[in-house]
Design a protein around this motif. Structure first.
Motif, PDB file in Angstrom:
ATOM      1  N   ILE A 241       0.734  -1.081   0.071  1.00 41.53           N
ATOM      2  CA  ILE A 241      -0.106  -0.079   0.004  1.00 41.53           C
ATOM      3  C   ILE A 241       0.831   1.389  -0.034  1.00 41.53           C
ATOM      4  O   ILE A 241       0.477   2.375  -0.495  1.00 41.53           O
ATOM      5  N   TYR A 242       2.114   1.286   0.704  1.00 42.00           N
ATOM      6  CA  TYR A 242       2.937   2.359   0.623  1.00 42.00           C
ATOM      7  C   TYR A 242       3.265   2.564  -0.883  1.00 42.00           C
ATOM      8  O   TYR A 242       3.430   3.591  -1.465  1.00 42.00           O
ATOM      9  N   LYS A 243       3.806   1.438  -1.691  1.00 46.77           N
ATOM     10  CA  LYS A 243       4.121   1.690  -3.103  1.00 46.77           C
ATOM     11  C   LYS A 243       3.164   2.157  -3.821  1.00 46.77           C
ATOM     12  O   LYS A 243       3.209   2.925  -4.806  1.00 46.77           O
ATOM     13  N   LEU A 244       2.028   1.831  -3.671  1.00 43.84           N
ATOM     14  CA  LEU A 244       0.532   2.196  -4.503  1.00 43.84           C
ATOM     15  C   LEU A 244       0.400   3.665  -4.024  1.00 43.84           C
ATOM     16  O   LEU A 244       0.077   4.690  -5.125  1.00 43.84           O
ATOM     17  N   CYS A 245       0.448   4.419  -2.763  1.00 44.57           N
ATOM     18  CA  CYS A 245       0.510   5.584  -2.652  1.00 44.57           C
ATOM     19  C   CYS A 245       1.543   6.569  -3.097  1.00 44.57           C
ATOM     20  O   CYS A 245       1.216   7.387  -3.598  1.00 44.57           O
ATOM     21  N   GLU A 246       2.805   6.002  -3.117  1.00 43.02           N
ATOM     22  CA  GLU A 246       4.006   6.698  -3.748  1.00 43.02           C
ATOM     23  C   GLU A 246       3.462   6.982  -5.184  1.00 43.02           C
ATOM     24  O   GLU A 246       3.967   8.014  -5.828  1.00 43.02           O
ATOM     25  N   TRP A 247       3.093   5.814  -5.959  1.00 45.41           N
ATOM     26  CA  TRP A 247       2.999   5.956  -7.075  1.00 45.41           C
ATOM     27  C   TRP A 247       1.655   6.669  -7.585  1.00 45.41           C
ATOM     28  O   TRP A 247       1.816   7.439  -8.404  1.00 45.41           O
ATOM     29  N   LEU A 248       0.529   6.917  -6.799  1.00 47.86           N
ATOM     30  CA  LEU A 248      -0.515   7.693  -7.023  1.00 47.86           C
ATOM     31  C   LEU A 248      -0.143   9.209  -6.958  1.00 47.86           C
ATOM     32  O   LEU A 248      -0.673  10.077  -7.539  1.00 47.86           O
ATOM     33  N   ILE A 249       0.701   9.378  -5.849  1.00 48.05           N
ATOM     34  CA  ILE A 249       1.043  10.869  -5.585  1.00 48.05           C
ATOM     35  C   ILE A 249       2.012  11.289  -6.974  1.00 48.05           C
ATOM     36  O   ILE A 249       1.822  12.515  -7.556  1.00 48.05           O
ATOM     37  N   GLY A 250       2.754  10.248  -7.180  1.00 51.46           N
ATOM     38  CA  GLY A 250       3.532  10.730  -8.518  1.00 51.46           C
ATOM     39  C   GLY A 250       2.659  11.022  -9.707  1.00 51.46           C
ATOM     40  O   GLY A 250       2.879  11.938 -10.591  1.00 51.46           O
ATOM     41  N   TYR A 251       1.663  10.068 -10.038  1.00 51.29           N
ATOM     42  CA  TYR A 251       0.757  10.193 -11.074  1.00 51.29           C
ATOM     43  C   TYR A 251      -0.141  11.416 -11.073  1.00 51.29           C
ATOM     44  O   TYR A 251      -0.150  11.832 -11.970  1.00 51.29           O
ATOM     45  N   ILE A 252      -0.510  11.737 -10.018  1.00 47.84           N
ATOM     46  CA  ILE A 252      -1.297  13.021  -9.757  1.00 47.84           C
ATOM     47  C   ILE A 252      -0.386  14.247 -10.148  1.00 47.84           C
ATOM     48  O   ILE A 252      -0.972  15.076 -10.621  1.00 47.84           O
ATOM     49  N   GLY A 253       0.654  14.155  -9.540  1.00 44.27           N
ATOM     50  CA  GLY A 253       1.621  15.311 -10.018  1.00 44.27           C
ATOM     51  C   GLY A 253       1.974  15.391 -11.330  1.00 44.27           C
ATOM     52  O   GLY A 253       1.899  16.551 -11.994  1.00 44.27           O
ATOM     53  N   SER A 254       1.982  14.180 -12.200  1.00 43.22           N
ATOM     54  CA  SER A 254       2.029  14.165 -13.454  1.00 43.22           C
ATOM     55  C   SER A 254       0.828  14.670 -14.340  1.00 43.22           C
ATOM     56  O   SER A 254       1.013  15.714 -15.252  1.00 43.22           O
ATOM     57  N   PHE A 255      -0.222  14.601 -13.567  1.00 50.63           N
ATOM     58  CA  PHE A 255      -1.353  15.175 -14.245  1.00 50.63           C
ATOM     59  C   PHE A 255      -1.528  16.616 -14.060  1.00 50.63           C
ATOM     60  O   PHE A 255      -1.980  17.210 -14.951  1.00 50.63           O
ATOM     61  N   SER A 256      -1.262  17.004 -12.962  1.00 53.84           N
ATOM     62  CA  SER A 256      -1.160  18.549 -12.384  1.00 53.84           C
ATOM     63  C   SER A 256      -0.064  19.130 -13.519  1.00 53.84           C
ATOM     64  O   SER A 256      -0.443  20.368 -13.753  1.00 53.84           O
ATOM     65  N   GLU A 257       0.731  18.635 -13.687  1.00 59.61           N
ATOM     66  CA  GLU A 257       2.073  19.171 -14.429  1.00 59.61           C
ATOM     67  C   GLU A 257       1.515  19.416 -16.045  1.00 59.61           C
ATOM     68  O   GLU A 257       1.835  20.244 -16.562  1.00 59.61           O
ATOM     69  N   TYR A 258       0.689  18.173 -16.367  1.00 59.68           N
ATOM     70  CA  TYR A 258       0.275  18.229 -17.892  1.00 59.68           C
ATOM     71  C   TYR A 258      -0.807  19.346 -17.877  1.00 59.68           C
ATOM     72  O   TYR A 258      -0.810  20.382 -18.810  1.00 59.68           O
ATOM     73  N   GLU A 259      -1.799  19.701 -16.962  1.00 62.95           N
ATOM     74  CA  GLU A 259      -2.610  20.471 -16.750  1.00 62.95           C
ATOM     75  C   GLU A 259      -2.142  22.152 -16.855  1.00 62.95           C
ATOM     76  O   GLU A 259      -2.468  22.845 -17.615  1.00 62.95           O
ATOM     77  N   PHE A 260      -0.942  22.152 -16.111  1.00 62.61           N
ATOM     78  CA  PHE A 260      -0.308  23.232 -15.969  1.00 62.61           C
ATOM     79  C   PHE A 260       0.100  23.688 -17.481  1.00 62.61           C
ATOM     80  O   PHE A 260       0.084  25.301 -17.904  1.00 62.61           O
TER      81      PHE A 260
END
Length: 393
Positions: A235-254
Motif C-alpha cells: 500500500i505504501y508503493k501504491l500511494c507513492e505511485w498515485l502521488i507521482g501520478y497526480i503530480g504528472s496530471f497536474s504538471e500536464y494541466e499546467f
C-alpha cells in the motif's frame, strides 16, 4: 585518458538502478526512507550513527548523490536533470541540494524535443483505475485508524470521509467506466475529453491527501515494528505511485494552461503488458517544453549533435525564442576519428538508403571481410554476423 584535474560526478535515476542493502528493496523504498529519514539526513554522521544507518557510508546511491551535489561537473540523463530541477524548490544556501550550473552540455540534442514531450505527457490506462480502487478499498477499511495517527491532515481526512460517504465503490467504478468510454474513443471531441478529464481530476484531488496520510502511517508502523509486512509495503508503493501520478496530471494541466488547448493532443498507444491501449495526453508545443523543462536552468547551453538538420528549424524547435537571447552560434566540427585502427569498418562509397542497402550492403561486407578481419580482434563475431545476414536472406 582521464585528465588528473577533471572530476566529473555521475548520478543515475533511483528507479531500477540502486538497491537498499538493508531491506533489499529498490532505493525508492529504502529502509531509511521508510523510517522517515531524507537523503540529506544521511550526509550527517551524527544522524547516521544515532539511527543506525551506517550502511549509508557505503550506499552507492547516497555516496553518488553526495558527490554529484558537490561536484562542479555532473553527468546525468535528461530525465534525471529535469526531475531534479523541475520538481524541487532550489535553495541556493542549502549545501545538500543541487544547484543550477552556469553551463549545461546537451549531447544528442536533436532528441531533446522528443524526450521532453515524452516526459510531459499524461497517461491513462484501465490498470490505473484498478490501483486507485485498491487504495480506496484500503482507506475504506482503515480510515478510522488513520485519524488516530494523523494530526496535520485531519481536516483533509474529514473531507475525504465525506467524499467516500457520497461516493461508494460502485459509484467510483461507474465513474471510471464513463471516463474510459470517452477518453479511449479516438474520435471523441476535445470538449468531451476536457469534461471527462475534469471529472478525473476531481477524483484524484480527493485521493491525494489520503495517500500522504497513509504514507505517514506506514512510516510510523515501520518505526514501531522495525519492519513492514508485505501488505503494508504494497500500500505504501501504491500511494507513492498515485502521488507521482497526480503530480504528472497536474504538471500536464499546467503546461496546457500555458500554451493553450490547441496544442493538446490525444493518442492511443499499444500497451506491451495488455491488449488494452494506453491513452496518452500530449502537448505538441515542443519549443515551450524544451524551455520549460531544460533551457531555463542554465545561463549557457552547449548543444552537440550530428543530425540537427536545418539550423533555423532547430533553433525554432528547441525553445530559444523563449529565452530572449541573441540567436545561438552554430559551428561545424569536422570529424577527426581515425577509422584505420578501428574495429568499425567504414564504407563511404556506398549510400545507406534502404534501397541502396538491399543492393549493396551484403555485397560490400563480402568484398571487405578480409580487410575487416585484419583490423579487429573480434574476427569470429564479424564472420558470424556475416553468416547470419546471409541466412536471413
Amino acid at each position: 585518458k582521464k585528465h588528473p584535474k577533471t572530476k566529473i560526478a555521475y548520478l543515475k535515476g533511483q528507479l531500477g538502478n540502486y538497491k537498499c542493502e538493508k531491506n533489499g528493496e529498490d532505493i525508492m523504498c529504502a529502509d531509511c526512507k521508510l523510517s522517515g529519514l531524507g537523503w540529506r539526513a544521511l550526509y550527517n554522521k551524527s544522524i547516521i550513527d544515532k539511527f543506525g544507518y551506517q550502511c549509508a557510508y557505503n550506499c552507492e546511491y547516497v555516496q553518488s548523490r553526495k558527490k554529484a551535489v558537490k561536484a562542479k561537473s555532473c553527468l546525468m540523463t535528461y530525465q534525471l536533470f529535469i526531475n531534479i530541477f523541475k520538481n524541487f524548490n532550489i535553495d541556493e544556501n542549502d549545501p545538500y541540494q543541487f544547484k543550477p550550473h552556469d553551463v549545461i552540455f546537451c549531447d544528442e540534442c536533436h532528441n531533446i524535443p522528443n524526450i521532453v514531450e515524452m516526459l510531459s505527457k499524461f497517461e491513462i490506462h484501465k490498470s490505473h483505475f484498478e490501483k486507485i480502487l485498491e487504495i480506496y478499498d484500503w482507506t475504506y477499511n482503515n480510515l478510522n485508524m488513520l485519524f488516530t495517527f494523523e494530526d496535520e491532515l485531519e481536516n483533509e481526512l474529514k473531507e475525504y470521509k465525506t467524499w467516500v460517504d457520497k461516493n461508494p465503490r460502485e459509484q467510483l467504478v461507474n465513474d471510471f467506466n464513463d471516463i474510459w468510454k470517452v477518453i479511449s474513443y479516438n474520435e471523441s471531441r476535445k470538449d468531451e475529453d476536457d469534461t471527462i478529464l475534469a471529472k478525473y481530476h476531481d477524483i484524484l484531488s480527493q485521493m491525494s491527501p489520503v495517500c500522504e496520510s497513509i504514507i505517514n502511517h506506514i512510516k510510523e508502523l515501520r518505526n514501531i515494528n522495525g519492519k513492514l509486512t508485505k501488505s503494508e509495503l504494497k500500500i505504501y508503493k501504491l500511494c507513492e505511485w498515485l502521488i507521482g501520478y497526480i503530480g504528472s496530471f497536474s504538471e500536464y494541466e499546467f503546461i496546457i494552461s500555458q500554451v493553450g488547448k490547441e496544442h493538446q493532443l490525444k493518442t492511443l498507444a499499444e500497451n506491451i503488458k495488455s491488449d488494452i491501449p494506453t491513452v496518452e495526453m500530449r502537448c505538441t508545443k515542443e519549443d515551450f517544453l524544451v524551455y520549460y523543462n531544460l533551457l531555463k536552468y542554465a545561463n549557457f547551453k552547449v548543444m552537440l549533435s550530428a543530425t540537427i538538420g536545418g539550423y533555423q528549424a532547430f533553433v525554432d524547435n528547441i525553445g530559444f525564442n523563449y529565452m530572449g537571447e541573441t540567436p545561438p552560434i552554430m559551428d561545424v566540427v569536422p570529424s577527426s576519428f581515425d577509422f584505420s585502427e578501428s574495429p568499425i569498418h567504414f564504407l563511404n562509397k556506398f549510400k545507406m538508403s534502404y534501397k541502396e542497402k538491399e543492393i549493396s550492403f551484403i555485397c560490400s561486407l563480402e568484398e571487405n571481410i578480409e580487410e575487416i578481419n585484419s583490423k579487429t580482434v573480434i574476427n569470429k563475431e564479424i564472420i558470424r554476423i556475416n553468416e547470419l545476414m546471409y541466412e536471413a536472406e
